[in-house]
Design a protein around this motif. Sequence first.
Motif, mmCIF file in Angstrom:
data_model
loop_
_atom_site.group_PDB
_atom_site.id
_atom_site.type_symbol
_atom_site.label_atom_id
_atom_site.label_comp_id
_atom_site.label_asym_id
_atom_site.label_seq_id
_atom_site.Cartn_x
_atom_site.Cartn_y
_atom_site.Cartn_z
ATOM 1 N N UNK A 77 0.840 -1.190 0.000
ATOM 2 C CA UNK A 77 0.000 0.000 0.000
ATOM 3 C C UNK A 77 0.881 1.248 0.000
ATOM 4 N N UNK A 78 0.306 2.329 -0.496
ATOM 5 C CA UNK A 78 0.991 3.614 -0.420
ATOM 6 C C UNK A 78 -0.022 4.676 -0.025
ATOM 7 N N UNK A 79 0.361 5.503 0.938
ATOM 8 C CA UNK A 79 -0.516 6.589 1.355
ATOM 9 C C UNK A 79 -0.512 7.657 0.283
ATOM 10 N N UNK A 80 -1.670 8.197 0.053
ATOM 11 C CA UNK A 80 -1.743 9.304 -0.897
ATOM 12 C C UNK A 80 -2.155 10.575 -0.181
ATOM 13 N N UNK A 81 -2.859 10.454 0.910
ATOM 14 C CA UNK A 81 -3.271 11.653 1.626
ATOM 15 C C UNK A 81 -4.106 11.303 2.835
ATOM 16 N N UNK A 82 -4.185 12.243 3.769
ATOM 17 C CA UNK A 82 -5.217 12.184 4.798
ATOM 18 C C UNK A 82 -6.483 12.691 4.121
ATOM 19 N N UNK A 83 -7.642 12.184 4.503
ATOM 20 C CA UNK A 83 -8.893 12.653 3.892
ATOM 21 C C UNK A 83 -8.915 14.172 3.835
ATOM 22 N N UNK A 84 -8.559 14.807 4.976
ATOM 23 C CA UNK A 84 -8.709 16.254 5.047
ATOM 24 C C UNK A 84 -7.616 16.992 4.275
ATOM 25 N N UNK A 85 -6.589 16.267 3.815
ATOM 26 C CA UNK A 85 -5.536 16.906 3.040
ATOM 27 C C UNK A 85 -5.816 16.910 1.548
ATOM 28 N N UNK A 86 -6.910 16.288 1.179
ATOM 29 C CA UNK A 86 -7.290 16.319 -0.229
ATOM 30 C C UNK A 86 -7.688 17.746 -0.589
ATOM 31 N N UNK A 87 -7.179 18.211 -1.710
ATOM 32 C CA UNK A 87 -7.541 19.541 -2.189
ATOM 33 C C UNK A 87 -8.517 19.344 -3.340
ATOM 34 N N UNK A 88 -9.676 19.980 -3.214
ATOM 35 C CA UNK A 88 -10.686 19.783 -4.255
ATOM 36 C C UNK A 88 -10.777 21.057 -5.084
ATOM 37 N N UNK A 89 -10.353 20.937 -6.297
ATOM 38 C CA UNK A 89 -10.212 22.115 -7.157
ATOM 39 C C UNK A 89 -11.027 21.881 -8.430
ATOM 40 N N UNK A 90 -12.060 22.680 -8.602
ATOM 41 C CA UNK A 90 -12.910 22.530 -9.786
ATOM 42 C C UNK A 90 -13.503 21.145 -9.889
ATOM 43 N N UNK A 91 -13.794 20.551 -8.739
ATOM 44 C CA UNK A 91 -14.403 19.228 -8.745
ATOM 45 C C UNK A 91 -13.402 18.088 -8.872
ATOM 46 N N UNK A 92 -12.163 18.449 -9.111
ATOM 47 C CA UNK A 92 -11.126 17.408 -9.209
ATOM 48 C C UNK A 92 -10.398 17.264 -7.873
ATOM 49 N N UNK A 93 -10.144 16.011 -7.495
ATOM 50 C CA UNK A 93 -9.342 15.795 -6.279
ATOM 51 C C UNK A 93 -7.856 15.956 -6.594
ATOM 52 N N UNK A 94 -7.186 16.720 -5.768
ATOM 53 C CA UNK A 94 -5.726 16.836 -5.898
ATOM 54 C C UNK A 94 -5.109 16.283 -4.617
ATOM 55 N N UNK A 95 -4.169 15.377 -4.771
ATOM 56 C CA UNK A 95 -3.445 14.850 -3.610
ATOM 57 C C UNK A 95 -2.331 15.819 -3.272
ATOM 58 N N UNK A 96 -2.349 16.349 -2.068
ATOM 59 C CA UNK A 96 -1.281 17.284 -1.688
ATOM 60 C C UNK A 96 0.074 16.589 -1.720
ATOM 61 N N UNK A 97 0.086 15.279 -1.452
ATOM 62 C CA UNK A 97 1.356 14.547 -1.464
ATOM 63 C C UNK A 97 1.962 14.533 -2.866
ATOM 64 N N UNK A 98 1.110 14.409 -3.852
ATOM 65 C CA UNK A 98 1.636 14.385 -5.229
ATOM 66 C C UNK A 98 2.320 15.707 -5.565
ATOM 67 N N UNK A 99 1.711 16.799 -5.141
ATOM 68 C CA UNK A 99 2.318 18.113 -5.396
ATOM 69 C C UNK A 99 3.626 18.246 -4.620
ATOM 70 N N UNK A 100 3.608 17.766 -3.381
ATOM 71 C CA UNK A 100 4.833 17.808 -2.564
ATOM 72 C C UNK A 100 5.952 16.993 -3.215
ATOM 73 N N UNK A 101 5.586 15.826 -3.725
ATOM 74 C CA UNK A 101 6.599 14.969 -4.355
ATOM 75 C C UNK A 101 7.248 15.668 -5.541
#
Lengths: 543, 543
Positions: B433-457
């Motif tokens: 398994x790999x963590x992608x985010x805490x539920x509350x760390x999901x950024x919802x932009x224009x209806x799209x989910x953005x994983x804050x971890x992906x941006x950090x990476x």
Amino acid sequence: MENPYNSGLERNPANHQPLTPLNFLARAAEVFPDHVAIVHGALRRSYADFYVRSRQLASALAQTGIGRGDTVSVLMPNTPAMLECHYGVPMSGAVLHSINTRLDAAIIAFQLDHAMSKVVIVDSEFMPLMQEALALTKVSPVVILYDDPEWNGARMIVDATDYEAFLGLGDPDFDWLMPEDEWDAISINYTSGTTGDPKGVVSHHRGAYLLAQGNALTTSMAKHAVYLWTLPMFHCNGWCFPWTLSAIIGTHVCLRQVRAEPIWNALADEGVTHLCGAPIVMSLMISAPETEKRDLEQTVQFFTAAAPPPESLLADMTEAGFEVTHLYGLTETYGPAVVNDWHASWSDLPRGEQAALKARQGVRYLPLEGLDVLDPETMQPVPRDGKTMGEVMFRGNVVMKGYFRNPEATQKAFAGGWFHSGDLGVRYPDGYIQLKDRSKDIIISGGENISSIEVEEALYRHSSVAATAVVAMPHDRWGETPCAFVELKPGHDVDEADLRAWCREHLAPYKVPGRIVFTSIPRTSTGKIQKFALREHARDLVA
Amino acid sequence: MENPYNSGLERNPANHQPLTPLNFLARAAEVFPDHVAIVHGALRRSYADFYVRSRQLASALAQTGIGRGDTVSVLMPNTPAMLECHYGVPMSGAVLHSINTRLDAAIIAFQLDHAMSKVVIVDSEFMPLMQEALALTKVSPVVILYDDPEWNGARMIVDATDYEAFLGLGDPDFDWLMPEDEWDAISINYTSGTTGDPKGVVSHHRGAYLLAQGNALTTSMAKHAVYLWTLPMFHCNGWCFPWTLSAIIGTHVCLRQVRAEPIWNALADEGVTHLCGAPIVMSLMISAPETEKRDLEQTVQFFTAAAPPPESLLADMTEAGFEVTHLYGLTETYGPAVVNDWHASWSDLPRGEQAALKARQGVRYLPLEGLDVLDPETMQPVPRDGKTMGEVMFRGNVVMKGYFRNPEATQKAFAGGWFHSGDLGVRYPDGYIQLKDRSKDIIISGGENISSIEVEEALYRHSSVAATAVVAMPHDRWGETPCAFVELKPGHDVDEADLRAWCREHLAPYKVPGRIVFTSIPRTSTGKIQKFALREHARDLVA
């Protein structure tokens, strides 16, 4: 006030599961599916396959009507099928009954009847023995024949289901049965029954889980260890090592027969890191012709039990690059529950002192909560003086569930809240225990107790003695006197008078054997000397 | 027919004992009384002394009226007294409540009241903080002051019992209290409470026993390992390592403060073999001046959690002779319950691929029966495609007893027979398994989910970025947009436009941060980035 930490914090499926070693294999197959789980001759079997085949076995057994509380008996040497049975049988809810292949048909028949066996899985080599036993039983189990490609001997034509065909009936995705409770039985193993009827030792999932982990923790077995099967798996479920190896994603190297050449080849070719056996296995390895021995790159751990390893053998093993650890336990304790836990500082002592320390059985395994030497009358601990004898007793989670269908023996074994081992020993000031004798091996001469082990130790120190066993012999005046049976080293030539003179130098006069007999000493399959046979022999001798 | 294996084979004191890690210390003191258990500055404390002092602490607590179900709170850094509390407090029957030393007085007061604390044991350094907290509480616990000789700062004069004097009241032979049931609570630890009131996670003896062993088994910790305390013990009871070390007769090296120089000195001078910490601890060690670094003879195992170790850091650690293992868990799982179990073949892959594999949280620990990524609505597993997000869920014996005095939160956490971690992740085809985010760390932009971890990476891959954290920022048009907080490496000079250009190269357009702020990133004592503080900050910014 009620304990607030006991309210609203109950067990539920998310936070409580029965402990079972079966889960180790599920994890191993999930995480390291391609790692080699089993080596057997040319066969290399992965964890994925090991798990699938175990589930198929469980499924096929279920289709045969086998379920919780049924007994499945197996009569096999150390083969892949034997490993599969350690998982597949309990995965069907059934209880695994491994039979010692050295037993005679009458005792096997007794076990099958007593365990109410519903299925027997039998290796080709032992099918004639099983047929003989089945002719004597009241039960009529389904017979499954395991035709191991590594068996080169004769094959009996019998009316039996082929093991591979039977497995083929099973569902590889079978939803195997978790125990309903970790206290559920996982196996039954009959004690050797040198006195009275064999007793069926029932083990549970909880204890098997804990001892399997205890093996790895006590002996610092690391991930991917490679284990050679010199210890028979029918002996206490191979001391739980069939389960330990899945916990650490190790590799099993099977071996049908304990001979020096295949052992050395496996050590060198398979990179074996660990093996177990009685001291006789070490002797066998060390005394092999140089042409059969192999150079090893790795340090190999040898775990020995059944008898203390003699000094010269320890020295030879060290020189050959092995580390020897002395373990002790009984079928009633899932195998080893006591370890001669070595102190680094001891390695600086003279060789003789090291051997004396290594000869002690030691201290409790991590999962054993209590080990002591108690006076069985008063249940008080003996003084820690290394001299006062008492009975070795165990308590904790790696003590059996009890004896099957034998409440009387069970109650007796657990009297006073301890498991009574029947082994006599002493406890040293540092808490290490040492066995001095089985109760019945005590020789009582003129009212004095003589430990047969003490006499044996004196004889072992003689440079010509390869092996010895001392038992009681009737004596007109003293009641009993020690009688020693001795195997000499090849090429050594001493006679009875020489050895008696040696004993007089090293023992109190009343402990010197009345007779010393040069002979081949009978042993069980696990290397234990069969004292009962020698006792019968001694009854016919005169001092 | 009734299962014959369940008849006449009941639990009794000889074959059943509650599992508890307290017994590990009893065994260690019995078998290796002179082995060094604790190093702290010039102090060398043996297992015999460690055990005696723990029993004295338990006895002194009992004399103070403390017993089963009472809470004893401790506010201390990684000192010998903190280790003694991990044994002495539960040996009195009480429940250990370790408080994070970085918390503010109001939260500490909340915890003391909620846990109904009866005793607080406080290090000199944190006595002012505790006094502040006690001024806010409803409870009035007995205050005990631990005056650590290694503490060189100010000492507040308070009306409190001295820890050593308190211990002196205790009986060194105190017959300490075994749990009545292995389900009894051993500790309570409050979650950080970034949302809502802190929740008191209750752990039991059974789970602590199993995870303590699991640590050693999962990480192949051998007998006499030497463990450096860079991980705060107040964090999930030091991931159960205070108990693991007694199981393998290891040595604790205490450390009040996580600084590079004392870490390197301990590694070299004490022969440390293992340590734990967030990636920040590795950064600290690697970025230390060369004059502070030391040559090491041994290979050191570093267990990291809280965030995936970045590629360059992994490379630096390998070069410096460390082996890094990535672990994952929560307070609710006793610490690490998931391990990035490394496959030997992966070590042959290119560095980047290795880092990508190492960044995955991994697979279940041996004592964890179930780990999966489920759709929290349907409770069905997500496809093993490395893409579909779901909630990471746990089930098994190393999942907490529940939240203290909070049946509603407990029920919610265990809904559907799984513990809901609140962490979002994916599962790969190989089951890791790999963590992608805490539920509350999901950024919802224009209806799209953005994983804050992906941006950090993406930002971490830029050679000038030392650390980064991405949170949601309000956006007029899209609702939310990512806001990145960045710490640059010393001597590096890039501006917001450079980094945004970099992000445009490496991310889908809608994932590029609306703002990039160069700042010092707030962290908790365990190295976790305090996103809640950043979120507050981001609320005031405009994209």
